[in-house]
Scaffold this motif. Structure first.
Motif, PDB file in Angstrom:
ATOM      1  N   LEU A  49     -73.887 111.842   2.587  1.00 52.10           N
ATOM      2  CA  LEU A  49     -73.544 112.136   1.174  1.00 52.10           C
ATOM      3  C   LEU A  49     -71.597 112.099   0.791  1.00 52.10           C
ATOM      4  CD1 LEU A  49     -76.708 113.991   0.534  1.00 52.10           C
ATOM      5  CD2 LEU A  49     -76.467 111.848  -0.008  1.00 52.10           C
ATOM      6  N   ALA A  50     -71.367 112.850   1.876  1.00 47.72           N
ATOM      7  CA  ALA A  50     -69.806 113.179   1.735  1.00 47.72           C
ATOM      8  C   ALA A  50     -69.318 111.940   1.643  1.00 47.72           C
ATOM      9  CB  ALA A  50     -69.698 114.328   2.702  1.00 47.72           C
ATOM     10  N   ARG A  51     -69.074 111.203   2.315  1.00 46.17           N
ATOM     11  CA  ARG A  51     -68.365 109.417   2.505  1.00 46.17           C
ATOM     12  C   ARG A  51     -69.056 109.235   1.230  1.00 46.17           C
ATOM     13  NH1 ARG A  51     -67.205 108.227   7.319  1.00 46.17           N
ATOM     14  NH2 ARG A  51     -66.021 106.285   7.007  1.00 46.17           N
ATOM     15  N   GLN A  52     -70.247 108.612   0.712  1.00 45.87           N
ATOM     16  CA  GLN A  52     -70.707 108.663  -0.318  1.00 45.87           C
ATOM     17  C   GLN A  52     -69.864 108.874  -1.944  1.00 45.87           C
ATOM     18  OE1 GLN A  52     -74.744 109.005  -1.801  1.00 45.87           O
ATOM     19  NE2 GLN A  52     -74.573 107.866  -3.310  1.00 45.87           N
ATOM     20  N   GLU A  53     -70.129 110.491  -1.635  1.00 42.57           N
ATOM     21  CA  GLU A  53     -69.036 110.888  -2.936  1.00 42.57           C
ATOM     22  C   GLU A  53     -67.456 110.257  -3.212  1.00 42.57           C
ATOM     23  OE1 GLU A  53     -68.624 114.708  -5.936  1.00 42.57           O
ATOM     24  OE2 GLU A  53     -70.386 113.625  -4.810  1.00 42.57           O
ATOM     25  N   GLN A  54     -66.936 110.289  -2.501  1.00 40.56           N
ATOM     26  CA  GLN A  54     -65.761 109.879  -1.851  1.00 40.56           C
ATOM     27  C   GLN A  54     -65.886 108.239  -2.631  1.00 40.56           C
ATOM     28  OE1 GLN A  54     -63.940 111.307   2.057  1.00 40.56           O
ATOM     29  NE2 GLN A  54     -62.654 112.724   1.129  1.00 40.56           N
ATOM     30  N   GLY A  55     -66.428 107.778  -2.218  1.00 38.09           N
ATOM     31  CA  GLY A  55     -66.666 106.182  -2.592  1.00 38.09           C
ATOM     32  C   GLY A  55     -66.797 105.174  -1.707  1.00 38.09           C
ATOM     33  N   ASP A  56     -66.928 106.200  -0.336  1.00 36.39           N
ATOM     34  CA  ASP A  56     -67.213 105.006   0.495  1.00 36.39           C
ATOM     35  C   ASP A  56     -68.097 105.185   0.842  1.00 36.39           C
ATOM     36  OD1 ASP A  56     -67.566 103.684   3.061  1.00 36.39           O
ATOM     37  OD2 ASP A  56     -66.615 105.550   4.504  1.00 36.39           O
ATOM     38  N   TRP A  57     -68.784 103.682   0.700  1.00 36.82           N
ATOM     39  CA  TRP A  57     -70.180 102.984   0.520  1.00 36.82           C
ATOM     40  C   TRP A  57     -70.827 102.369   1.599  1.00 36.82           C
ATOM     41  CZ3 TRP A  57     -72.171 105.594  -3.485  1.00 36.82           C
ATOM     42  CH2 TRP A  57     -71.000 105.505  -5.241  1.00 36.82           C
ATOM     43  N   GLN A  58     -69.829 101.617   2.073  1.00 39.13           N
ATOM     44  CA  GLN A  58     -70.320 101.171   3.152  1.00 39.13           C
ATOM     45  C   GLN A  58     -70.171 102.074   4.590  1.00 39.13           C
ATOM     46  OE1 GLN A  58     -70.981  97.855   4.100  1.00 39.13           O
ATOM     47  NE2 GLN A  58     -71.625  98.812   5.573  1.00 39.13           N
ATOM     48  N   GLY A  59     -69.615 102.976   4.962  1.00 37.41           N
ATOM     49  CA  GLY A  59     -69.812 104.572   5.283  1.00 37.41           C
ATOM     50  C   GLY A  59     -70.705 105.182   5.314  1.00 37.41           C
ATOM     51  N   ALA A  60     -70.649 105.133   4.145  1.00 42.08           N
ATOM     52  CA  ALA A  60     -71.993 106.091   3.399  1.00 42.08           C
ATOM     53  C   ALA A  60     -73.477 105.383   4.159  1.00 42.08           C
ATOM     54  CB  ALA A  60     -72.464 106.540   2.363  1.00 42.08           C
ATOM     55  N   LEU A  61     -73.341 104.135   3.876  1.00 42.17           N
ATOM     56  CA  LEU A  61     -74.775 103.650   4.858  1.00 42.17           C
ATOM     57  C   LEU A  61     -74.817 103.345   5.650  1.00 42.17           C
ATOM     58  CD1 LEU A  61     -77.073 101.178   3.179  1.00 42.17           C
ATOM     59  CD2 LEU A  61     -75.086  99.267   3.902  1.00 42.17           C
ATOM     60  N   THR A  62     -73.746 103.225   5.976  1.00 43.20           N
ATOM     61  CA  THR A  62     -74.179 103.208   8.517  1.00 43.20           C
ATOM     62  C   THR A  62     -74.749 104.803   8.368  1.00 43.20           C
ATOM     63  OG1 THR A  62     -72.306 101.800   8.600  1.00 43.20           O
ATOM     64  CG2 THR A  62     -72.638 103.635  10.276  1.00 43.20           C
ATOM     65  N   LEU A  63     -73.925 105.728   8.211  1.00 40.12           N
ATOM     66  CA  LEU A  63     -74.591 106.890   8.594  1.00 40.12           C
ATOM     67  C   LEU A  63     -75.703 107.958   7.752  1.00 40.12           C
ATOM     68  CD1 LEU A  63     -71.094 108.912   7.863  1.00 40.12           C
ATOM     69  CD2 LEU A  63     -72.090 108.927   9.975  1.00 40.12           C
ATOM     70  N   ILE A  64     -76.593 107.305   7.007  1.00 45.63           N
ATOM     71  CA  ILE A  64     -77.677 107.537   6.385  1.00 45.63           C
ATOM     72  C   ILE A  64     -78.164 106.534   6.547  1.00 45.63           C
ATOM     73  CG2 ILE A  64     -78.667 108.132   4.401  1.00 45.63           C
ATOM     74  CD1 ILE A  64     -76.642 108.154   2.510  1.00 45.63           C
ATOM     75  N   SER A  65     -77.906 105.402   7.301  1.00 44.63           N
ATOM     76  CA  SER A  65     -79.124 104.388   7.809  1.00 44.63           C
ATOM     77  C   SER A  65     -79.080 104.611   9.372  1.00 44.63           C
ATOM     78  CB  SER A  65     -78.450 102.299   7.680  1.00 44.63           C
ATOM     79  OG  SER A  65     -78.504 102.342   6.691  1.00 44.63           O
ATOM     80  N   GLN A  66     -78.255 105.666   9.866  1.00 44.35           N
ATOM     81  CA  GLN A  66     -78.569 106.103  11.269  1.00 44.35           C
ATOM     82  C   GLN A  66     -79.909 107.187  11.607  1.00 44.35           C
ATOM     83  OE1 GLN A  66     -74.745 107.293  13.322  1.00 44.35           O
ATOM     84  NE2 GLN A  66     -73.677 104.762  12.652  1.00 44.35           N
ATOM     85  N   ALA A  67     -79.390 107.797  10.555  1.00 40.40           N
ATOM     86  CA  ALA A  67     -79.890 109.309   9.656  1.00 40.40           C
ATOM     87  C   ALA A  67     -81.792 108.758   9.900  1.00 40.40           C
ATOM     88  CB  ALA A  67     -79.734 110.043   9.108  1.00 40.40           C
ATOM     89  N   ALA A  68     -81.799 107.258   8.908  1.00 42.87           N
ATOM     90  CA  ALA A  68     -83.221 106.998   7.974  1.00 42.87           C
ATOM     91  C   ALA A  68     -83.979 106.004   9.317  1.00 42.87           C
ATOM     92  CB  ALA A  68     -83.088 106.584   7.119  1.00 42.87           C
ATOM     93  N   ASP A  76     -86.362 112.597   1.855  1.00 38.30           N
ATOM     94  CA  ASP A  76     -84.780 112.164   2.157  1.00 38.30           C
ATOM     95  C   ASP A  76     -83.695 110.979   2.073  1.00 38.30           C
ATOM     96  OD1 ASP A  76     -85.211 114.595   0.108  1.00 38.30           O
ATOM     97  OD2 ASP A  76     -85.165 115.953   1.398  1.00 38.30           O
ATOM     98  N   PHE A  77     -84.046 111.377   3.321  1.00 39.88           N
ATOM     99  CA  PHE A  77     -83.309 109.956   4.118  1.00 39.88           C
ATOM    100  C   PHE A  77     -83.644 108.769   3.529  1.00 39.88           C
ATOM    101  CE2 PHE A  77     -82.953 112.391   8.565  1.00 39.88           C
ATOM    102  CZ  PHE A  77     -82.553 113.732   7.753  1.00 39.88           C
ATOM    103  N   GLN A  78     -84.684 108.596   2.620  1.00 38.11           N
ATOM    104  CA  GLN A  78     -84.900 106.680   2.758  1.00 38.11           C
ATOM    105  C   GLN A  78     -84.350 106.903   1.456  1.00 38.11           C
ATOM    106  OE1 GLN A  78     -86.448 105.037   4.114  1.00 38.11           O
ATOM    107  NE2 GLN A  78     -86.280 106.141   6.396  1.00 38.11           N
ATOM    108  N   LEU A  79     -84.694 108.278   0.615  1.00 38.87           N
ATOM    109  CA  LEU A  79     -84.347 107.644  -1.378  1.00 38.87           C
ATOM    110  C   LEU A  79     -82.230 107.643  -1.198  1.00 38.87           C
ATOM    111  CD1 LEU A  79     -86.545 110.442  -2.954  1.00 38.87           C
ATOM    112  CD2 LEU A  79     -86.889 107.472  -2.836  1.00 38.87           C
TER     113      LEU A  79
END
Length: 503
Positions: A49-68, A76-79
């Motif tokens: 979510l913090a990476r998303q806040e900075q506009g790093d969509w790919q980094g955010a996608l990788t991290l949250i995909s791992q969590a999900a 929350d993870f899936q949404l």
């Protein structure tokens, strides 16, 4: 302190930094925690979510995909994963994710909302409606769902139901800017101008104001002149601030002669491409862009352009409609006459697309494809002229078979050039875009193709508009179906051509 307590304390600290607008500090904490707790799903989620806040969509996608992947049943993870996919423009993948969350967690209001919101972005209103309704049933105070449900209902023409939704959104959060604005636009669409203009003033509230009205340096000083309140303008200098789209500015500069008649000296900020056209208005003493505005004398007051109808108490029967109120440059008109002169053909301009990111375009779908105009190709005695402005690098349009199209894209340098071209055409056929407003303001014949859910100024079911009395409106009867209005145009054109002497 136990390991779990230490983790919770550090996560709480990182969340505080994130919420305070310092995601980079939060990221440092998350990175350190991941070294201690590799693969911890909650750390991965918050870090994403913090990476998303900075506009790093790919980094955010990788991290949250791992969590999900580690906790597949965590809503929350899936949404969050679905929302990132949506932000990245992968609406189909986001839709599949939200549908799966909705299936697994039918009692989660947020899951229904995210699904509906994505459907709405895709223009799939029939799918969005029941999902928004279910989100509200599960959470009656879900004010974002109320506003979006109102937008969907408005797009179907259910205006009273839409008003109820916007009012619910306001009741739940009185400072809900979007609910107020959409309430105002719906009231205007219904012809309820006074309350509509009042509600529409909310566009000037809160952080969204800068997106509507940009202020020159003189209005950003501590001792800036006040906004005009409707009091006497005799002998006063008023700075009018053009706002929003080109079409809005073209439509509402009709009010400037009224201010001049009331004794005002009028200054105007406007986009660069409009200045050569608007500088010809006798009512304007000084015009410049926001960036270059440098009027040397004192300014008495200012006013956003689209606030003038409220301050001047405009009603449907008092709309200033002295057409034309804009004039093309006669030297440019003469130059284009030489190029466009035709003795045997009627010259008709075409515009079929507006800005892709125009507000509410997913619902209104104001643009069509050039191929949708194919029924016009079989008409004889017509020279078709494209006034479609293309993004840089986009190839020339490919007209339907049988339609020879003169492409003037390279000549559309500013609106003064476009006005001169329109002066040499017999008719403009256009979707809802700034060129249609320009033709209307010039008093040129213009036929407008409208979606089922039109912008407020075109009302819902009339063939004409009081804003441009000479304009003729052709409307969709079903969403996304341009065949009906285009066929109507094709049937009406022979009579127009028979009665028209080419310019």
């Amino acid at each position: 302190m136990t390991t779990t307590e230490s983790l919770q304390k550090q996560l709480a600290e990182a969340i505080q930094w994130h919420q305070a607008g310092q995601p980079q500090t939060a990221i440092g904490i998350y990175q350190a925690l991941l070294k201690q707790f590799p693969g911890h799903p909650h750390i991965l989620h918050l870090y994403g979510l913090a990476r998303q806040e900075q506009g790093d969509w790919q980094g955010a996608l990788t991290l949250i995909s791992q969590a999900a992947a580690r906790v597949p049943d965590n809503v929350d993870f899936q949404l969050a994963l679905g929302n990132i996919l949506k932000e990245m423009g992968q609406n189909r993948a986001a839709l599949e994710r939200f549908r799966e969350v909705q299936r697994r967690h039918p009692g989660n209001a947020e899951a229904h909302f995210c699904l509906a919101d994505t459907c709405m972005d895709r223009g799939e209103i029939e799918a969005a409606l029941p999902a928004f309704q279910e989100a509200i049933r599960l959470r009656p105070d879900f004010q974002e769902a109320w506003v979006n449900l109102g937008l969907c209902l408005k797009s179907r023409g259910a205006l009273e139901e839409a008003l109820h939704c916007f009012r619910q959104g306001i009741a739940l959060r009185p400072d809900n800017r979007e609910a107020h604005i959409n309430l105002g636009l719906t009231l205007l669409l219904m012809g309820h101008y006074r309350p509509g203009w009042q509600a529409y003033e909310w566009r000037l509230h809160g952080p969204g104001e800068a997106a509507c009205v940009r202020l020159p340096q003189q209005l950003r000083q501590p001792q800036a002149p006040p906004r005009w309140d409707g009091s006497s303008l005799a002998g006063k200098r008023i700075l009018i601030l053009a706002e929003q789209g080109f079409g809005d500015t073209i439509q509402f500069v009709r009010y400037l002669p009224l201010l001049q008649a009331a004794g005002a000296r009028i200054l105007l900020t406007a986009p660069y491409s409009l200045i050569p056209l608007l500088a010809r208005m006798p009512a304007i003493e000084y015009i410049a862009t926001v960036e270059t505005f440098a009027f040397p004398e004192a300014i008495d007051c200012s006013c956003p352009l689209l606030s003038l109808p409220l301050l001047l108490d405009t009603r449907p029967d008092t709309i200033p409609a002295a057409i034309p109120y804009l004039q093309a440059d006669p030297h440019l008109v003469a130059a284009w006459r030489t190029r466009l002169q035709s003795e045997r053909q009627v010259s008709i301009g075409l515009v079929w697309q507006g800005k892709p990111l125009h507000a509410n375009d997913p619902l209104r779908r104001r643009s069509c494809q050039l191929s949708d105009l194919a029924p016009l190709a079989g008409l004889h005695g017509v020279r078709w002229v494209s006034l479609q402005k293309r993004p840089e690098g986009e190839p020339p349009p490919q007209p339907p078979p049988g339609m020879a199209l003169l492409d003037l894209n390279e000549a559309l340098l500013d609106f003064a050039q476009t006005a001169a071209i329109l002066a040499n055409l017999d008719l403009l056929i256009s979707i809802d875009t700034s060129v249609a407003h320009l033709a209307g303001a010039l008093g040129r014949p213009v036929w407008l193709l409208l979606p089922v859910a039109p912008d407020w100024r075109w009302t819902l079911d009339q063939p004409h508009t009081p804003w441009y009395p000479g304009m003729r409106l052709f409307r969709q009867t079903e969403p996304h179906d341009w065949q009906t209005p285009v066929q109507q145009v094709a049937r009406a054109l022979p009579a127009f051509m028979h009665n028209k002497t080419p310019v």
